[in-house]
Design a protein around this motif. Sequence first.
Motif, PDB file in Angstrom:
ATOM      1  N   ASP A  62      55.925 116.811 103.200  1.00 32.83           N
ATOM      2  CA  ASP A  62      56.236 115.599 103.622  1.00 32.83           C
ATOM      3  C   ASP A  62      56.276 114.447 102.441  1.00 32.83           C
ATOM      4  O   ASP A  62      57.117 113.575 102.625  1.00 32.83           O
ATOM      5  N   SER A  63      55.508 114.580 101.396  1.00 30.85           N
ATOM      6  CA  SER A  63      55.477 113.528 100.227  1.00 30.85           C
ATOM      7  C   SER A  63      57.007 113.698  99.657  1.00 30.85           C
ATOM      8  O   SER A  63      57.022 112.672  98.990  1.00 30.85           O
ATOM      9  N   VAL A  64      57.663 114.864  99.994  1.00 32.11           N
ATOM     10  CA  VAL A  64      59.020 114.689  98.743  1.00 32.11           C
ATOM     11  C   VAL A  64      60.297 114.720  99.653  1.00 32.11           C
ATOM     12  O   VAL A  64      61.265 114.784  99.128  1.00 32.11           O
ATOM     13  N   LYS A  65      60.016 114.656 101.101  1.00 33.47           N
ATOM     14  CA  LYS A  65      61.187 114.799 102.098  1.00 33.47           C
ATOM     15  C   LYS A  65      61.865 113.647 101.708  1.00 33.47           C
ATOM     16  O   LYS A  65      61.549 112.460 101.687  1.00 33.47           O
ATOM     17  N   GLY A  66      63.359 113.783 101.650  1.00 34.23           N
ATOM     18  CA  GLY A  66      64.159 112.596 101.414  1.00 34.23           C
ATOM     19  C   GLY A  66      64.651 112.380  99.953  1.00 34.23           C
ATOM     20  O   GLY A  66      65.210 111.610  99.636  1.00 34.23           O
ATOM     21  N   ARG A  67      63.541 112.738  99.003  1.00 33.61           N
ATOM     22  CA  ARG A  67      63.704 112.466  97.627  1.00 33.61           C
ATOM     23  C   ARG A  67      63.998 113.731  96.897  1.00 33.61           C
ATOM     24  O   ARG A  67      64.888 113.766  95.809  1.00 33.61           O
ATOM     25  N   PHE A  68      63.552 114.919  97.326  1.00 34.21           N
ATOM     26  CA  PHE A  68      63.791 116.467  96.481  1.00 34.21           C
ATOM     27  C   PHE A  68      64.499 117.100  97.304  1.00 34.21           C
ATOM     28  O   PHE A  68      64.467 117.147  98.522  1.00 34.21           O
ATOM     29  N   THR A  69      65.283 117.799  96.763  1.00 31.02           N
ATOM     30  CA  THR A  69      66.372 118.861  97.132  1.00 31.02           C
ATOM     31  C   THR A  69      66.288 120.285  96.498  1.00 31.02           C
ATOM     32  O   THR A  69      66.357 120.341  95.296  1.00 31.02           O
ATOM     33  N   ILE A  70      65.849 121.315  97.269  1.00 29.48           N
ATOM     34  CA  ILE A  70      65.714 122.380  96.798  1.00 29.48           C
ATOM     35  C   ILE A  70      67.072 123.319  96.993  1.00 29.48           C
ATOM     36  O   ILE A  70      67.459 123.235  97.989  1.00 29.48           O
ATOM     37  N   SER A  71      67.440 124.190  95.998  1.00 29.25           N
ATOM     38  CA  SER A  71      68.626 124.950  96.347  1.00 29.25           C
ATOM     39  C   SER A  71      68.552 126.260  95.414  1.00 29.25           C
ATOM     40  O   SER A  71      67.713 126.170  94.728  1.00 29.25           O
ATOM     41  N   ARG A  72      69.321 126.991  95.569  1.00 33.43           N
ATOM     42  CA  ARG A  72      69.403 128.424  95.121  1.00 33.43           C
ATOM     43  C   ARG A  72      70.889 128.856  94.717  1.00 33.43           C
ATOM     44  O   ARG A  72      71.671 128.638  95.595  1.00 33.43           O
ATOM     45  N   ASP A  73      70.791 129.637  93.661  1.00 32.99           N
ATOM     46  CA  ASP A  73      72.185 130.326  93.397  1.00 32.99           C
ATOM     47  C   ASP A  73      71.722 132.051  93.424  1.00 32.99           C
ATOM     48  O   ASP A  73      71.156 132.336  92.387  1.00 32.99           O
ATOM     49  N   ASN A  74      71.981 132.632  94.507  1.00 30.99           N
ATOM     50  CA  ASN A  74      71.772 134.066  94.457  1.00 30.99           C
ATOM     51  C   ASN A  74      72.332 134.875  93.160  1.00 30.99           C
ATOM     52  O   ASN A  74      71.711 135.733  92.743  1.00 30.99           O
ATOM     53  N   ALA A  75      73.522 134.546  93.113  1.00 32.32           N
ATOM     54  CA  ALA A  75      74.218 135.266  91.911  1.00 32.32           C
ATOM     55  C   ALA A  75      73.736 135.122  90.677  1.00 32.32           C
ATOM     56  O   ALA A  75      73.606 135.990  89.562  1.00 32.32           O
ATOM     57  N   LYS A  76      73.003 134.000  90.113  1.00 30.29           N
ATOM     58  CA  LYS A  76      72.197 133.768  89.079  1.00 30.29           C
ATOM     59  C   LYS A  76      70.727 134.048  89.383  1.00 30.29           C
ATOM     60  O   LYS A  76      69.957 133.596  88.213  1.00 30.29           O
ATOM     61  N   ASN A  77      70.245 134.324  90.542  1.00 31.74           N
ATOM     62  CA  ASN A  77      68.941 134.539  90.560  1.00 31.74           C
ATOM     63  C   ASN A  77      68.163 133.218  90.312  1.00 31.74           C
ATOM     64  O   ASN A  77      66.961 133.421  89.571  1.00 31.74           O
ATOM     65  N   THR A  78      68.547 132.211  90.554  1.00 31.47           N
ATOM     66  CA  THR A  78      67.967 130.999  90.140  1.00 31.47           C
ATOM     67  C   THR A  78      67.552 129.743  91.351  1.00 31.47           C
ATOM     68  O   THR A  78      68.441 129.970  92.200  1.00 31.47           O
ATOM     69  N   VAL A  79      66.520 129.389  91.064  1.00 26.52           N
ATOM     70  CA  VAL A  79      66.332 128.408  92.138  1.00 26.52           C
ATOM     71  C   VAL A  79      66.185 126.809  91.381  1.00 26.52           C
ATOM     72  O   VAL A  79      65.756 126.847  90.495  1.00 26.52           O
ATOM     73  N   TYR A  80      66.644 125.837  92.060  1.00 27.82           N
ATOM     74  CA  TYR A  80      66.686 124.690  91.641  1.00 27.82           C
ATOM     75  C   TYR A  80      65.844 123.506  92.286  1.00 27.82           C
ATOM     76  O   TYR A  80      65.606 123.621  93.497  1.00 27.82           O
ATOM     77  N   LEU A  81      65.194 122.428  91.747  1.00 28.18           N
ATOM     78  CA  LEU A  81      64.604 121.426  92.572  1.00 28.18           C
ATOM     79  C   LEU A  81      65.064 119.920  91.802  1.00 28.18           C
ATOM     80  O   LEU A  81      64.890 119.634  90.568  1.00 28.18           O
TER      81      LEU A  81
END
Length: 124
Positions: A62-81
């Motif tokens: 709840d503390s980060v909703k609306g401010r942080f976004t998590i995403s992933r790139d499966n081809a690169k086996n990478t996750v971003y914040l």
Amino acid sequence: QVQLVESGGGLVQAGGSLRLSCAASGRTFSIYAMGWFRQAPGKEREFVAAVSRSAGITYYADSVKGRFTISRDNAKNTVYLQMNSLKPEDTAVYYCAVSMRVLPLVHKSAYDYWGQGTQVTVSS
């Protein structure tokens, strides 16, 4: 075994942005989800965000909703914040983690492998 390497931490002023990256290697085909946790000095490690690898379903504290976004790139086996509108209370060491099992992703116990952590400092 899965190895995780994080990058992107640093010092930023309040209201600024940072993007963290976490690259996984090893048994990546068995990963169910990837997540981010953080730990401030003297506090417990807490859940920040997670994303399921195949469906891309996201979860946020709840503390980060609306401010942080998590995403992933499966081809690169990478996750971003992507962290926007940062606040001094976001200051912590941020850890990337990988879950190989289908468990509630907000709990540390769901994760099997952890990165070494990257420092994020937000000045006021």
